[in-house]
Design an enzyme around this catalytic site. Structure first.
Site, PDB file in Angstrom:
ATOM      1  N   GLY A  62       0.766  -5.126   0.655  1.00  0.00           N
ATOM      2  CA  GLY A  62      -0.392  -5.221  -0.236  1.00  0.00           C
ATOM      3  C   GLY A  62      -0.058  -5.900  -1.554  1.00  0.00           C
ATOM      4  O   GLY A  62      -0.926  -6.515  -2.182  1.00  0.00           O
ATOM      5  N   GLU A  87      -0.344  -9.382  -0.924  1.00  0.00           N
ATOM      6  CA  GLU A  87      -1.777  -9.669  -0.706  1.00  0.00           C
ATOM      7  C   GLU A  87      -2.525  -9.758  -2.042  1.00  0.00           C
ATOM      8  O   GLU A  87      -3.444 -10.561  -2.187  1.00  0.00           O
ATOM      9  CB  GLU A  87      -2.384  -8.607   0.214  1.00  0.00           C
ATOM     10  CG  GLU A  87      -1.899  -8.775   1.653  1.00  0.00           C
ATOM     11  CD  GLU A  87      -2.341  -7.651   2.568  1.00  0.00           C
ATOM     12  OE1 GLU A  87      -2.058  -6.489   2.227  1.00  0.00           O
ATOM     13  OE2 GLU A  87      -2.952  -7.934   3.613  1.00  0.00           O
ATOM     14  N   ALA A 143       0.850  -1.190   0.000  1.00  0.00           N
ATOM     15  CA  ALA A 143       0.000   0.000   0.000  1.00  0.00           C
ATOM     16  C   ALA A 143       0.883   1.236   0.000  1.00  0.00           C
ATOM     17  O   ALA A 143       1.985   1.216   0.545  1.00  0.00           O
ATOM     18  CB  ALA A 143      -0.880  -0.016   1.245  1.00  0.00           C
ATOM     19  N   GLU A 191       4.507  -5.381   6.907  1.00  0.00           N
ATOM     20  CA  GLU A 191       3.687  -4.308   7.484  1.00  0.00           C
ATOM     21  C   GLU A 191       4.112  -3.918   8.899  1.00  0.00           C
ATOM     22  O   GLU A 191       4.076  -2.746   9.266  1.00  0.00           O
ATOM     23  CB  GLU A 191       2.200  -4.715   7.498  1.00  0.00           C
ATOM     24  CG  GLU A 191       1.495  -4.548   6.166  1.00  0.00           C
ATOM     25  CD  GLU A 191       1.638  -5.759   5.238  1.00  0.00           C
ATOM     26  OE1 GLU A 191       2.527  -6.599   5.478  1.00  0.00           O
ATOM     27  OE2 GLU A 191       0.864  -5.847   4.266  1.00  0.00           O
TER      28      GLU A 191
HETATM   29  C1  3H9 Z   1       0.744  -2.309   3.331  1.00  0.00           C
HETATM   30  O1  3H9 Z   1       0.958  -2.843   2.279  1.00  0.00           O
HETATM   31  C2  3H9 Z   1      -0.591  -2.389   4.023  1.00  0.00           C
HETATM   32  C3  3H9 Z   1      -1.534  -3.393   3.417  1.00  0.00           C
HETATM   33  O2  3H9 Z   1      -1.317  -4.666   4.009  1.00  0.00           O
HETATM   34  C4  3H9 Z   1      -2.961  -3.053   3.707  1.00  0.00           C
HETATM   35  C5  3H9 Z   1      -3.525  -1.853   3.021  1.00  0.00           C
HETATM   36  C6  3H9 Z   1      -4.997  -1.689   3.244  1.00  0.00           C
HETATM   37  N1  3H9 Z   1       4.642   3.427  -0.038  1.00  0.00           N
HETATM   38  O3  3H9 Z   1      13.317   1.951  -0.688  1.00  0.00           O
HETATM   39  P1  3H9 Z   1      13.569   2.611  -1.983  1.00  0.00           P
HETATM   40  C7  3H9 Z   1       9.118   4.721  -2.175  1.00  0.00           C
HETATM   41  S1  3H9 Z   1       1.910  -1.359   4.145  1.00  0.00           S
HETATM   42  C8  3H9 Z   1       5.063   4.621  -0.511  1.00  0.00           C
HETATM   43  O4  3H9 Z   1      14.533   3.719  -2.009  1.00  0.00           O
HETATM   44  P2  3H9 Z   1      14.646   0.128  -2.983  1.00  0.00           P
HETATM   45  C9  3H9 Z   1      10.285   5.187  -1.323  1.00  0.00           C
HETATM   46  O5  3H9 Z   1       9.864   6.113  -0.356  1.00  0.00           O
HETATM   47  C10 3H9 Z   1       3.298  -1.359   3.015  1.00  0.00           C
HETATM   48  N2  3H9 Z   1       6.281   4.798  -1.036  1.00  0.00           N
HETATM   49  O6  3H9 Z   1      13.943   1.558  -3.130  1.00  0.00           O
HETATM   50  C11 3H9 Z   1      11.192   5.797  -2.359  1.00  0.00           C
HETATM   51  O7  3H9 Z   1      10.684   7.079  -2.661  1.00  0.00           O
HETATM   52  P3  3H9 Z   1      11.662   8.275  -3.099  1.00  0.00           P
HETATM   53  C12 3H9 Z   1       4.095  -2.618   3.135  1.00  0.00           C
HETATM   54  C13 3H9 Z   1       7.102   3.761  -1.084  1.00  0.00           C
HETATM   55  O8  3H9 Z   1      14.742  -0.406  -4.331  1.00  0.00           O
HETATM   56  C14 3H9 Z   1      10.974   4.884  -3.568  1.00  0.00           C
HETATM   57  O9  3H9 Z   1       9.719   4.237  -3.352  1.00  0.00           O
HETATM   58  N3  3H9 Z   1       5.247  -2.527   2.276  1.00  0.00           N
HETATM   59  C15 3H9 Z   1       6.733   2.511  -0.595  1.00  0.00           C
HETATM   60  O10 3H9 Z   1      15.874   0.254  -2.147  1.00  0.00           O
HETATM   61  C16 3H9 Z   1      12.038   3.825  -3.729  1.00  0.00           C
HETATM   62  O11 3H9 Z   1      12.152   3.115  -2.504  1.00  0.00           O
HETATM   63  C17 3H9 Z   1       6.476  -2.216   2.727  1.00  0.00           C
HETATM   64  O12 3H9 Z   1       6.681  -2.022   3.909  1.00  0.00           O
HETATM   65  C18 3H9 Z   1       5.428   2.362  -0.052  1.00  0.00           C
HETATM   66  N4  3H9 Z   1       4.958   1.190   0.420  1.00  0.00           N
HETATM   67  O13 3H9 Z   1      13.636  -0.733  -2.129  1.00  0.00           O
HETATM   68  C19 3H9 Z   1       7.575  -2.134   1.709  1.00  0.00           C
HETATM   69  N5  3H9 Z   1       7.762   1.654  -0.767  1.00  0.00           N
HETATM   70  O14 3H9 Z   1      12.270   7.832  -4.387  1.00  0.00           O
HETATM   71  C20 3H9 Z   1       8.305  -0.835   1.829  1.00  0.00           C
HETATM   72  C21 3H9 Z   1       8.740   2.363  -1.349  1.00  0.00           C
HETATM   73  O15 3H9 Z   1      10.757   9.449  -3.211  1.00  0.00           O
HETATM   74  N6  3H9 Z   1       9.268  -0.623   0.783  1.00  0.00           N
HETATM   75  N7  3H9 Z   1       8.344   3.642  -1.547  1.00  0.00           N
HETATM   76  O16 3H9 Z   1      12.660   8.408  -1.981  1.00  0.00           O
HETATM   77  C22 3H9 Z   1      10.484  -1.243   0.750  1.00  0.00           C
HETATM   78  O17 3H9 Z   1      10.779  -2.085   1.554  1.00  0.00           O
HETATM   79  C23 3H9 Z   1      11.458  -0.810  -0.307  1.00  0.00           C
HETATM   80  O18 3H9 Z   1      11.089   0.487  -0.709  1.00  0.00           O
HETATM   81  C24 3H9 Z   1      11.514  -1.730  -1.547  1.00  0.00           C
HETATM   82  C25 3H9 Z   1      12.389  -1.054  -2.636  1.00  0.00           C
HETATM   83  C26 3H9 Z   1      12.143  -3.056  -1.137  1.00  0.00           C
HETATM   84  C27 3H9 Z   1      10.147  -1.936  -2.104  1.00  0.00           C
END
Ligand code: 3H9
Length: 688
Positions: free
Chosen positions: A99, A102, A60, A122
């Site tokens: 998500g 999911e 999400a 999450e």
């Molecule tokens: C969820 O899913 C809840 C659901 O169960 C229910 C919903 C109802 N949102 O890390 P990076 C941005 S909770 C917004 O540098 P990498 C990040 O800020 C979510 N933005 O790249 C950055 O922005 P900027 C559960 C996000 O390749 C850019 O993307 N998911 C999100 O080193 C690049 O990110 C997580 O907890 C997000 N969810 O790593 C996963 N994710 O360029 C969280 C990333 O402006 N994300 N951004 O600085 C990660 O672990 C890493 O970002 C990922 C990529 C491994 C995906």
């Protein structure tokens, strides 16, 4: 475009397209729901869903968590996929997280490429899977495995996901594999939501609770998800989803999730400031001066990033010691499976140690990690200037010494910059980049480029005693020593701070780093210390007694050979004796009071650091305190926590303490201004 649809024969292709990582925001949810209806109306035989670019979907969009949820909600979208008469296949090439995972679980079939990862992280954002993850995952992988995956938040490799039963197939080209799956095979797989839930197993719940208590004490989301799954396992699927949604929204709006999201985005925002447009020097060969624990850790981090490294030492013996120290880290990494034999051999092939500075004659960057003495540092800078190219950057890893004084020893002080690593340097994420009065933009840009290469969190700091982190640490220790003198024991203090969320208290931490280091620092500060400031002599007495910490078997605690640590009445008596000889009457402190004093002392100092422009933002201080000093991440860092207390409350508390000691508790002008105008520290931009 957030979601694209395309039809070929009876197959629908749905692609999530929301760069850079396909976060599932409102437009993606709308697009997916539209795709479900489109596939049904077109009476397609199957839909293959993919993510454009490097991710399937990262979950999400956490940036939306600060506003009210907007329909369609993700759980409803995923129910529509799961219940659709048209079976969906998730072809996962890249990360499928939160998500994103999911979505995949709501599909009839999941095919994943070998390099991809899938998981439910999450809890690391302080929430729980809120789009069916708490219900679909146990149905797919069983209760114990699901509890482990969700409470730890750790993603699974493709192979592990296959073994767990989370995906059906690992394929080099998931799209091709999906195309090869016929409608009949698909129809044989039942929709995930119709699978029976696993039986409740109290043992699995208890084991999960225990693991959480050990590793994630104080965090609400992991425990909440265990209880949610326990309460809903026997409930009908859709009813359970309602409970999941309520729990998700409650956590999302809570202080811990806000704090963890703040840290997540602050870490990603940590990069070179916009004004720093200079090109860094190109990095290939780096010289590290000093092959002790810190130098060896830095060298290993550089090797791991693919650089060539030469450690420069004072003599051949020192060079041999440096090689042994680096080898120790290589062996440990091999043993832990972090690198393989080929990688270790590659590291060794790019590494040398010597006492001859000319062996680093083509290094474009030198990082001095020699003994913490101005004389030594000045000598090293001179030798580096003589041996390295004229435009090489000369960085010092000093923790406290005046970088301007070190730079003054160079014929070109613009080349000198502070690069303050934290031990162990190959593991700790923080890198303070310290800007001397004359540090050139190229020097600073090189620091930021290096941080990126090493995947570290860079924070720009100005010159002062201790920069950002150690300056706050000094006040933290001073407040601890004061309560120790006035009525507490080291273990009272440590328990209070562990209760606050630190992994260990200040005295146990000092036992690990060695009391001699702080002692040497105090001697250095003797000449400039404010004569009106209270000086607590207990730590000096400890050093006189040879109690230097764990390495001598005794420090603030005793370290018996059999292992562990023990409280020592002799240390408590030392504090009593010190108070007596100072003519003080000691008072008992509650844990809450100890915590209050230590945290307020840090906040007050940090506010000055921000006000003076030593730190560029409150978020930078949050990064330093969490990544370098163990401040609880789930509190969002020192300044985020301060803002949650409110400047008005902090000023009132500090003014109360100032009645006891007006020097130690002199209220930071910035805090006063924030209290007066209702401003947040988070919004303050220093002008100096
Ligand atoms: C969820 O899913 C809840 C659901 O169960 C229910 C919903 C109802 N949102 O890390 P990076 C941005 S909770 C917004 O540098 P990498 C990040 O800020 C979510 N933005 O790249 C950055 O922005 P900027 C559960 C996000 O390749 C850019 O993307 N998911 C999100 O080193 C690049 O990110 C997580 O907890 C997000 N969810 O790593 C996963 N994710 O360029 C969280 C990333 O402006 N994300 N951004 O600085 C990660 O672990 C890493 O970002 C990922 C990529 C491994 C995906």
């Amino acid at each position: 475009m957030s979601v694209s649809m395309r039809q070929e024969a009876d197959t629908g292709f749905v692609e999530i397209d929301n760069p850079p990582v396909n976060a599932i925001g409102h437009a993606v949810r709308e697009g997916l729901l539209k795709a479900v209806k489109w596939a049904e109306e077109a009476k397609l035989a199957r839909v293959i869903v993919t993510g454009k670019g490097r991710a399937f979907a990262a979950g999400a969009d956490a940036r939306e968590f600060d506003s009210a949820p907007k329909e369609p909600h993700l759980p409803d979208v995923l129910n529509a996929i799961d219940e659709s008469p048209v079976p969906w296949i998730a072809a996962i090439d890249g990360v499928a997280l939160g998500g994103g995972a999911e979505i995949a679980m709501a599909c009839r079939m999941r095919i994943i490429s070998p390099k991809s990862q899938i998981g439910l992280p999450e809890v690391t954002l302080g929430v729980l899977p809120g789009a069916g993850g708490t219900q679909r995952l146990p149905r797919l992988v069983g209760l114990a495995r699901a509890l482990d995956i969700i409470t730890t938040g750790k993603p699974l490799t493709a192979q592990k996901a296959l073994e767990a039963g989370l995906v059906h197939q690992v394929a080099d080209d998931p799209m091709q594999a999906a195309l090869g799956t016929g409608a009949e095979a698909l129809q044989r797989i039942v929709p995930t939501w119709t699978l029976p839930a696993p039986d409740a197993d109290e043992g699995a719940f208890e084991a999960a609770r225990k693991a959480v208590a050990k590793k994630q004490a104080n965090q609400t989301a992991p425990l909440k998800v265990i209880e949610l799954i326990r309460d809903t396992l026997a409930e009908p699927f859709h009813q359970a989803l309602l409970a999941e949604r309520t729990a998700f929204l409650e956590l999302r709006n809570g202080a811990q999730s806000k704090a963890l999201r703040h840290m997540f985005f602050a870490e990603r925002a940590a990069k070179a400031p916009a004004w720093l447009t200079a090109e860094p020097v190109s990095l290939k060969h780096v010289a590290v001066v000093g092959g002790g624990t810190m130098g060896a850790g830095i060298a290993y981090a550089l090797l791991n990033a693919g650089l060539t490294v030469t450690i420069l030492e004072t003599d051949a013996q020192g060079a041999e010691r440096a090689i042994a120290n680096v080898e120790k880290i290589i062996s440990a990494s091999l043993k832990r499976g972090l690198i393989n034999d080929a990688r270790a051999a590659d590291h060794r092939s790019r590494f040398a140690a010597s006492s001859d500075y000319s062996t680093a004659a083509d290094a474009t960057l030198a990082i001095e990690a020699a003994y913490e003495s101005m004389e030594v540092k000045v000598d090293v800078i001179g030798k580096l200037e003589a041996a390295l190219p004229k435009d090489a950057i000369l960085a010092t890893n000093t923790s406290y010494l005046d970088i301007n004084e070190i730079a003054a020893a160079a014929s070109d002080p613009a080349r000198v910059v502070g690069l303050h690593f934290f031990a162990p340097a190959h593991i700790m994420k923080l890198l303070e980049i310290v800007r001397g009065d004359h540090s050139s933009d190229t020097s600073l840009a090189t620091g930021f480029a290096l941080a990126k290469l090493l995947r570290k969190i860079p924070v720009l700091a100005g010159v002062c005693d201790g920069f950002i982190g150690n300056r706050i640490l000094a006040r933290y220790r001073e407040a601890a020593d004061t309560v120790l003198m006035d009525g507490a024991t080291p273990w009272d203090v440590d328990k209070a701070m562990v209760g606050f969320g630190y992994a260990m208290g200040p005295y146990e931490a000092q036992d690990l780093s060695g009391l001699d280091i702080a002692h040497a620092n105090r001697r250095r500060q003797d000449a400039t210390r404010d004569a009106n400031r209270r000086y607590i002599p207990i730590a000096d007495r400890m050093v006189e007694l040879g109690r230097l910490g764990k390495k001598t078997g005794a420090g603030w605690y005793l370290y018996p050979e059999t292992g562990g640590k023990a409280e020592d009445a002799a240390v408590a008596e030392l504090a009593v004796a010190a108070a007596k000889s100072a003519g003080l009457t000691r008072t008992a402190y509650s844990q809450q009071e100890i915590e209050r004093r230590l945290v307020l002392a840090m906040i007050n100092e940090a506010a000055d650091i921000l006000d003076e422009g030593i730190a560029q933002s409150a978020a930078d201080i949050d990064l330093v305190t969490v990544s370098g000093y163990g401040f609880p991440r789930w509190r969002g860092g020192l300044m985020h926590y301060a803002d949650s207390l409110g400047a008005g409350n902090i000023v009132e508390a500090l003014e109360g303490l100032a009645l006891e000691d007006a020097v130690a508790w002199k209220v930071s002008p910035l805090l006063k201004r924030c209290a007066e105008n209702g401003g947040l520290l988070a919004d303050y931009v220093p002008t100096r």
